[in-house]
Write an enzyme that holds these catalytic residues in place. Sequence first.
Site, PDB file in Angstrom:
ATOM      1  N   VAL A  30     -38.357 -12.198 -29.509  1.00  0.00           N
ATOM      2  CA  VAL A  30     -37.432 -11.479 -28.631  1.00  0.00           C
ATOM      3  C   VAL A  30     -36.968 -10.173 -29.281  1.00  0.00           C
ATOM      4  O   VAL A  30     -37.037  -9.098 -28.673  1.00  0.00           O
ATOM      5  CB  VAL A  30     -36.209 -12.365 -28.272  1.00  0.00           C
ATOM      6  CG1 VAL A  30     -35.240 -11.596 -27.377  1.00  0.00           C
ATOM      7  CG2 VAL A  30     -36.664 -13.652 -27.589  1.00  0.00           C
ATOM      8  N   ALA A  59     -31.813  -6.661 -38.817  1.00  0.00           N
ATOM      9  CA  ALA A  59     -31.632  -7.580 -39.949  1.00  0.00           C
ATOM     10  C   ALA A  59     -32.616  -8.744 -39.862  1.00  0.00           C
ATOM     11  O   ALA A  59     -32.737  -9.386 -38.818  1.00  0.00           O
ATOM     12  CB  ALA A  59     -30.202  -8.103 -39.959  1.00  0.00           C
ATOM     13  N   GLU A 146     -26.468 -13.346 -21.029  1.00  0.00           N
ATOM     14  CA  GLU A 146     -27.335 -13.619 -19.864  1.00  0.00           C
ATOM     15  C   GLU A 146     -28.612 -14.355 -20.282  1.00  0.00           C
ATOM     16  O   GLU A 146     -29.087 -15.262 -19.591  1.00  0.00           O
ATOM     17  CB  GLU A 146     -27.703 -12.299 -19.174  1.00  0.00           C
ATOM     18  CG  GLU A 146     -28.578 -12.438 -17.946  1.00  0.00           C
ATOM     19  CD  GLU A 146     -27.894 -13.213 -16.825  1.00  0.00           C
ATOM     20  OE1 GLU A 146     -26.903 -12.726 -16.276  1.00  0.00           O
ATOM     21  OE2 GLU A 146     -28.366 -14.330 -16.519  1.00  0.00           O
ATOM     22  N   VAL A 149     -29.341 -18.476 -20.626  1.00  0.00           N
ATOM     23  CA  VAL A 149     -29.718 -19.409 -19.554  1.00  0.00           C
ATOM     24  C   VAL A 149     -30.866 -18.820 -18.763  1.00  0.00           C
ATOM     25  O   VAL A 149     -30.728 -17.799 -18.096  1.00  0.00           O
ATOM     26  CB  VAL A 149     -28.540 -19.688 -18.594  1.00  0.00           C
ATOM     27  CG1 VAL A 149     -28.951 -20.725 -17.551  1.00  0.00           C
ATOM     28  CG2 VAL A 149     -27.319 -20.164 -19.350  1.00  0.00           C
ATOM     29  N   ILE A 153     -34.050 -14.661 -15.599  1.00  0.00           N
ATOM     30  CA  ILE A 153     -33.426 -14.923 -14.294  1.00  0.00           C
ATOM     31  C   ILE A 153     -31.936 -14.595 -14.383  1.00  0.00           C
ATOM     32  O   ILE A 153     -31.215 -15.195 -15.177  1.00  0.00           O
ATOM     33  CB  ILE A 153     -33.598 -16.404 -13.881  1.00  0.00           C
ATOM     34  CG1 ILE A 153     -35.074 -16.794 -13.910  1.00  0.00           C
ATOM     35  CG2 ILE A 153     -32.976 -16.648 -12.516  1.00  0.00           C
ATOM     36  CD1 ILE A 153     -35.315 -18.274 -13.714  1.00  0.00           C
ATOM     37  N   GLY A 204     -49.163 -23.561 -28.211  1.00  0.00           N
ATOM     38  CA  GLY A 204     -47.952 -22.800 -28.533  1.00  0.00           C
ATOM     39  C   GLY A 204     -46.951 -22.749 -27.392  1.00  0.00           C
ATOM     40  O   GLY A 204     -45.954 -22.038 -27.474  1.00  0.00           O
ATOM     41  N   GLU A 207     -42.751 -26.179 -28.903  1.00  0.00           N
ATOM     42  CA  GLU A 207     -42.501 -26.034 -30.343  1.00  0.00           C
ATOM     43  C   GLU A 207     -43.201 -27.178 -31.085  1.00  0.00           C
ATOM     44  O   GLU A 207     -43.405 -28.258 -30.511  1.00  0.00           O
ATOM     45  CB  GLU A 207     -40.993 -26.158 -30.622  1.00  0.00           C
ATOM     46  CG  GLU A 207     -40.116 -25.198 -29.862  1.00  0.00           C
ATOM     47  CD  GLU A 207     -40.108 -23.798 -30.466  1.00  0.00           C
ATOM     48  OE1 GLU A 207     -40.478 -23.657 -31.635  1.00  0.00           O
ATOM     49  OE2 GLU A 207     -39.746 -22.861 -29.740  1.00  0.00           O
ATOM     50  N   ASP A 218     -31.955 -28.567 -24.990  1.00  0.00           N
ATOM     51  CA  ASP A 218     -31.973 -27.171 -24.539  1.00  0.00           C
ATOM     52  C   ASP A 218     -31.367 -27.068 -23.127  1.00  0.00           C
ATOM     53  O   ASP A 218     -30.489 -26.230 -22.873  1.00  0.00           O
ATOM     54  CB  ASP A 218     -33.434 -26.683 -24.559  1.00  0.00           C
ATOM     55  CG  ASP A 218     -33.603 -25.289 -23.992  1.00  0.00           C
ATOM     56  OD1 ASP A 218     -33.401 -24.320 -24.744  1.00  0.00           O
ATOM     57  OD2 ASP A 218     -33.929 -25.164 -22.799  1.00  0.00           O
ATOM     58  N   LYS A 222     -27.730 -25.272 -21.593  1.00  0.00           N
ATOM     59  CA  LYS A 222     -27.701 -24.370 -20.441  1.00  0.00           C
ATOM     60  C   LYS A 222     -26.798 -24.935 -19.346  1.00  0.00           C
ATOM     61  O   LYS A 222     -26.053 -24.191 -18.694  1.00  0.00           O
ATOM     62  CB  LYS A 222     -29.129 -24.145 -19.922  1.00  0.00           C
ATOM     63  CG  LYS A 222     -29.979 -23.370 -20.933  1.00  0.00           C
ATOM     64  CD  LYS A 222     -31.464 -23.450 -20.608  1.00  0.00           C
ATOM     65  CE  LYS A 222     -32.304 -22.667 -21.607  1.00  0.00           C
ATOM     66  NZ  LYS A 222     -33.734 -22.936 -21.494  1.00  0.00           N
TER      67      LYS A 222
HETATM   68  N1  HSE Z   1     -37.616 -23.688 -24.840  1.00  0.00           N
HETATM   69  C1  HSE Z   1     -37.063 -23.198 -23.631  1.00  0.00           C
HETATM   70  C2  HSE Z   1     -37.947 -23.573 -22.462  1.00  0.00           C
HETATM   71  C3  HSE Z   1     -36.916 -21.704 -23.603  1.00  0.00           C
HETATM   72  O1  HSE Z   1     -38.972 -24.207 -22.636  1.00  0.00           O
HETATM   73  O2  HSE Z   1     -37.592 -23.235 -21.353  1.00  0.00           O
HETATM   74  C4  HSE Z   1     -35.731 -21.276 -24.374  1.00  0.00           C
HETATM   75  O3  HSE Z   1     -34.565 -21.824 -23.856  1.00  0.00           O
END
Ligand code: HSE
Length: 448
Positions: A30, A59, A146, A149, A153, A204, A207, A218, A222
């Site tokens: 990112v 950094a 933003e 989440v 989007i 890939g 993870e 995750d 959100k």
């Molecule tokens: N690992 C998340 C996903 C993306 O598969 O949607 C980052 O939140």
Amino acid sequence: MNENAAVSHFNPGKGAGSSVGVAILGYGTVGSQVLRLMVENADEFAHRAGGPLEVKGVAVSNKEKHRGSLADELGLLTDDARGLIEREDIDLVVEVIGGIDYPRELVLKALRAGKSVVTANKALVAAHSAELSEAADAAGVDLYFEAAVAAAIPVVGPLRRSLAGDRILSVSGIVNGTTNFILDAMDTDGVSYDEILAESIRLGYAEADPTADVEGYDAASKAAILASLAFHTRVTADDVFREGISKITADDISAAKAAGYTIKLLAICERLIDAEGKESVSARVHPTLVPHDHPLASVTKSFNAIFVEAEAAGRLMFYGNGAGGNPTASAVLGDIVGAARNKVFGGRAPGESTYANLPIADFGDVPTRYHIDMDVVDRTGVLAELTKIFAEHQISLRTVRQEEKGEHARLILVTHAAREADLARTVEALAATDAVLAVNSVLRLAGE
Ligand code: HSE
């Protein structure tokens, strides 16, 4: 009015045409896209923000790893994140490191030093929003997230600003691309969970340690962020009921399909109103059967979609790319421009709003519906014995389907809505009978 109104500083702005100094913390997928797009679109961003955005440093933990990169060519790399944040010429800090403890320290340091912060870090915001918002309020600076989440989007902005004049009833949807990719492949190609997970890791898409995605952590972060924004109530990741997809089998998928459903990992945030009119908030993440004709059922591959239901607006759906370097960078850049504009012209974006302070509903009290798949003994009276257990727990059945399975029978039941705790107790009572040989799966339904 509550403590949200007690902002101690008014930010008068640096003045039109002033430059805004930006520090980027983290230079992965990112961070590198954010820098590239800021350099490529510098003129346009200057117009949109009211003054030039100047990246003063990037950094990283190991500068050697980024030799030859754009940040290196521009002489921006530093391994001293703390020192970079404190520099006088930094107005805005962009945190795209990930993790919780180290970014928390850096973000707090930045806010306390009067820098606005843009972060893509859902785990950080979901766990520490109180502390971060208080620091932003005390310093009179912005905290934007933003990208935390569903990446590209826009949903945080609409909940914070566009829908600030409405009353939100529910926010639910698919907020994790990895699990949607896995469930979609199981549904479309009939592959097993283990096969497609291994393939996703190899390609890939997932993870190497897929726990955060497949076990719903995750999505729970959100959900906490969405519920907080929607219901003006502080909801943390720990308040979210969470169940992942790792126990979903090919049999579950085909049973769901046969009954007219698709299995999706949904984040569901609802305003609950009891018989006395008392309101509470429920936030939960679990595999959910949605009817084939529901718009969320057609969200395939790694796409995300979020449904918002508001009193006046009705139903809104937000759909798109919920992950990846460029889509996440898009959301981060939108926040950078917004925060930079406030630095130039003064004022602040809306901060955290928790005035409603609704209680978090106990998950046991939340109305849910079950799809129960069991192997049962095939003998006279079994169906009567089992349906009696539902009646004893005040659970009404919606559909009952039975198939032959060798010497036994497979019984698939769908209930009407009932308290989660009553449904769970019913399944325990069923499992304890001699008639039930195995409870193959218990899945919840939504969207009807
Ligand atoms: N690992 C998340 C996903 C993306 O598969 O949607 C980052 O939140």
